[in-house]
Design an enzyme around this catalytic site. Structure first.
Site, PDB file in Angstrom:
ATOM      1  N   PRO A   2      93.264 168.243 -10.975  1.00  0.00           N
ATOM      2  CA  PRO A   2      93.585 169.627 -10.619  1.00  0.00           C
ATOM      3  C   PRO A   2      95.029 169.959 -10.990  1.00  0.00           C
ATOM      4  CG  PRO A   2      92.398 168.549  -8.837  1.00  0.00           C
ATOM      5  CD  PRO A   2      92.743 167.482  -9.831  1.00  0.00           C
ATOM      6  N   GLU A   3      95.203 171.097 -11.657  1.00  0.00           N
ATOM      7  CA  GLU A   3      96.531 171.543 -12.061  1.00  0.00           C
ATOM      8  C   GLU A   3      96.940 172.738 -11.201  1.00  0.00           C
ATOM      9  OE1 GLU A   3      96.810 171.915 -16.351  1.00  0.00           O
ATOM     10  OE2 GLU A   3      95.392 170.275 -16.650  1.00  0.00           O
ATOM     11  N   LYS A  58     101.731 170.649  -8.458  1.00  0.00           N
ATOM     12  CA  LYS A  58     100.398 170.141  -8.131  1.00  0.00           C
ATOM     13  C   LYS A  58     100.332 169.563  -6.715  1.00  0.00           C
ATOM     14  CE  LYS A  58      99.869 168.744 -12.975  1.00  0.00           C
ATOM     15  NZ  LYS A  58      99.634 167.600 -13.890  1.00  0.00           N
ATOM     16  N   ARG A 253      97.838 161.391 -24.131  1.00  0.00           N
ATOM     17  CA  ARG A 253      96.926 162.396 -23.601  1.00  0.00           C
ATOM     18  C   ARG A 253      96.271 163.134 -24.756  1.00  0.00           C
ATOM     19  NH1 ARG A 253      98.226 163.914 -18.376  1.00  0.00           N
ATOM     20  NH2 ARG A 253      96.166 164.908 -18.384  1.00  0.00           N
TER      21      ARG A 253
END
Length: 264
Positions: A2-3, A58, A253
């Site tokens: 979750p961002e 976050k 990433r």
């Protein structure tokens, strides 16, 4: 993971807890606790009201009556759920006079920390991306010597942006994820600054992106995933020029981009 938009959505759905008194606090898994004894944490929370719940990047920080702070990070699969049955992945339960708040996390990368002082991990974060001025954004970008995707993921630069929204903002700004920050001129920096604000605002309005199992505290999924222009669209045509979306690795990433629309 979750961002910012997902965590903001969760925080908004937790609003009914503000002003409510915690009856009991149960911590079932030491792995998710950071530097705290579960019995001591339970004792410090029991009988106290939640005064506020806010998002910092976050992270979620609840200010507790008496000056305490309960910090929560959802990790990869963490969920905060109002009510509902407790399950095998439920690692913490706060009970109120009416209802409960569960912390579920199947992969156990999330964490909970209680401290009397404001959490140091949160204090070290950079500014909020929708609050920083363009002048400060551009000046800090110019000082950094790295690739732009790496910088956007660096939480000391701006907080809350992760893989999804970095990819989406870079696409809207027309900047390649491997572009060097030293080569980004002021005009392109302005486009990126605006794009970050736009994509985060739109994602919050859509309740975030439910790519795997993300839901808010009421169990509702977001739907911004249907508006992704590049993220996880490898091989699909660019929505602007029809060029196939490509994927590269930046800072370990995955980064998704259009090789025609996004320039180094």
């Amino acid at each position: 993971m979750p961002e910012l938009p997902e965590v903001e959505t969760v925080v908004r759905s937790l609003a009914p807890l503000v002003g409510r008194r915690i009856a009991t606090a149960e911590f079932r898994n030491l792995r998710i606790l950071r530097g705290g004894d579960p019995d001591l944490m339970s004792a410090r929370l029991a009988g106290r009201k939640i005064l506020s719940i806010k998002r910092y990047g976050k992270f979620i920080v609840a200010v507790i009556e008496g000056g305490g702070h309960l910090m929560i990070h959802l990790g990869m699969t963490g969920k905060l759920l109002l009510g509902g049955p407790s399950g095998k992945h439920t690692h913490a339960v706060l009970t109120f006079d009416r209802g409960t708040l569960l912390f579920d996390d199947s992969r156990q990368f999330g964490c909970i920390e209680y401290s009397e002082e404001f959490p140091k991990r949160v204090a070290r974060l950079g500014p909020e991306p929708m609050e920083i001025s363009f002048e400060d954004f551009a000046a800090d970008l110019k000082r950094r010597k790295t690739r732009i995707k790496s910088l956007l993921l660096n939480q000391t630069f701006i907080r809350g942006v992760g893989n999804i929204y970095a990819d989406e903002a870079l696409f809207r700004a027309g900047i390649h994820p491997q572009a060097l920050t030293s080569r980004i001129r002021i005009e392109r920096a302005r486009k990126l600054y605006d794009a970050i604000g736009e994509v985060l605002t739109e994602a919050i309005e859509a309740g975030g992106s439910s790519i795997s199992d993300y839901v808010d505290a009421e169990g509702r999924s977001g739907f911004f995933q249907f508006s992704h222009r590049v993220y996880q669209r490898t091989g699909e045509p660019c929505l602007n020029c029809k060029t196939p979306i490509r994927r590269v690795i930046v800072t370990q990433r995955s980064s998704h981009f259009c090789p025609h629309c996004q320039k180094r």
